[in-house]
Design an enzyme around this catalytic site. Structure first.
Site, PDB file in Angstrom:
ATOM      1  N   GLU A   1      -1.319  -1.136  -4.987  1.00  0.00           N
ATOM      2  CA  GLU A   1      -2.552  -0.394  -5.226  1.00  0.00           C
ATOM      3  C   GLU A   1      -2.340   0.547  -6.403  1.00  0.00           C
ATOM      4  OE1 GLU A   1      -4.972   1.201  -1.958  1.00  0.00           O
ATOM      5  OE2 GLU A   1      -4.831   3.128  -2.964  1.00  0.00           O
TER       6      GLU A   1
ATOM      7  N   ASP B   1      -2.827   1.021   6.916  1.00  0.00           N
ATOM      8  CA  ASP B   1      -1.898   0.730   5.816  1.00  0.00           C
ATOM      9  C   ASP B   1      -1.470  -0.736   5.832  1.00  0.00           C
ATOM     10  OD1 ASP B   1      -1.075   3.827   5.167  1.00  0.00           O
ATOM     11  OD2 ASP B   1      -1.221   3.442   7.319  1.00  0.00           O
TER      12      ASP B   1
ATOM     13  N   ASP C   1       0.883  -1.161   0.000  1.00  0.00           N
ATOM     14  CA  ASP C   1       0.000   0.000   0.000  1.00  0.00           C
ATOM     15  C   ASP C   1       0.925   1.216   0.000  1.00  0.00           C
ATOM     16  OD1 ASP C   1      -2.308   1.579   0.186  1.00  0.00           O
ATOM     17  OD2 ASP C   1      -2.147   1.661   2.370  1.00  0.00           O
TER      18      ASP C   1
END
Length: 202
Positions: free
Chosen positions: A68, A141, A7
């Site tokens: 992501e 996260d 992330d």
């Protein structure tokens, strides 16, 4: 299949490693949030995150990396940092000849919860449940990185090097999808349709 989920973020970069079997059973290997202080200049912040990613890749030797997908946001500084870390992560993976997959937030949410617009609390709770954890990984996260890794493994059937399913396209002739994969595709299509309908109304 061992997947490293990232992330990306310049201040906080979530990194999660999971082992996933073809039957979708998932096990936590490691999870950490890499940080870089805002008082450093950008090159040194990137180097600090890069060093952390290198160490994790060296220790756990994943078979794939899931990131992501970066989207434009109103906060330019945030999106720049996210994009910079994404580039660093892709470069590091490429140098190790590791396949890299980019997943949108809605793809990850749909894969983990069955609903493409689930909130972070729902995603975190499902990550904990899938991995058999007593608590939701924190900060968010960390849970997001694990969700990315699980999403990628599930979408490829837990087989290293397999193609990622495309919700927008029909399955190839002769392709057999698991019930979970069919549910993911249905959820993702539903989320896409809902988004389109919302834009029309606006």
């Amino acid at each position: 299949m061992r997947v490293l989920g990232i992330d990306p973020g310049l201040t906080r970069c979530g990194v999660g490693v999971v082992d996933v079997e073809p039957n979708r059973t998932a096990r936590l290997v490691d999870v950490v949030v890499l940080r870089s202080p805002a008082d450093l200049d950008t090159p040194r912040r990137l180097a600090r995150i890069a060093d952390g990613l290198e160490a994790i890749l060296e220790e756990h030797r994943p078979q794939a990396v899931a990131l992501e997908r970066v989207f434009a946001r109103s906060d330019v500084s945030t999106i720049m940092g996210t994009a910079q870390i994404s580039g660093v992560a892709m470069l590091i993976a490429a140098r190790r000849a590791l396949p890299v997959a980019l997943h949108t937030p809605s793809e990850v949410k749909a894969a983990i919860t069955g609903y493409g617009r689930a909130d972070k609390a729902q995603v975190g709770a499902m990550v904990a449940r899938i991995l058999g954890l007593d608590e939701v990984p924190k900060p968010a996260d960390a849970a997001d990185a694990l969700a990315l890794a699980i999403c990628h493994a599930w979408r490829t059937g837990g087989v290293a090097g397999a193609a990622v399913l495309d919700a927008a396209a029909p399955p190839a002739p002769g392709t057999t999808l698991t019930p979970a994969q069919r549910a993911w595709i249905a959820a993702e299509r539903s989320a896409a349709v809902s988004g389109a309908a919302r834009r029309v109304k606006e």
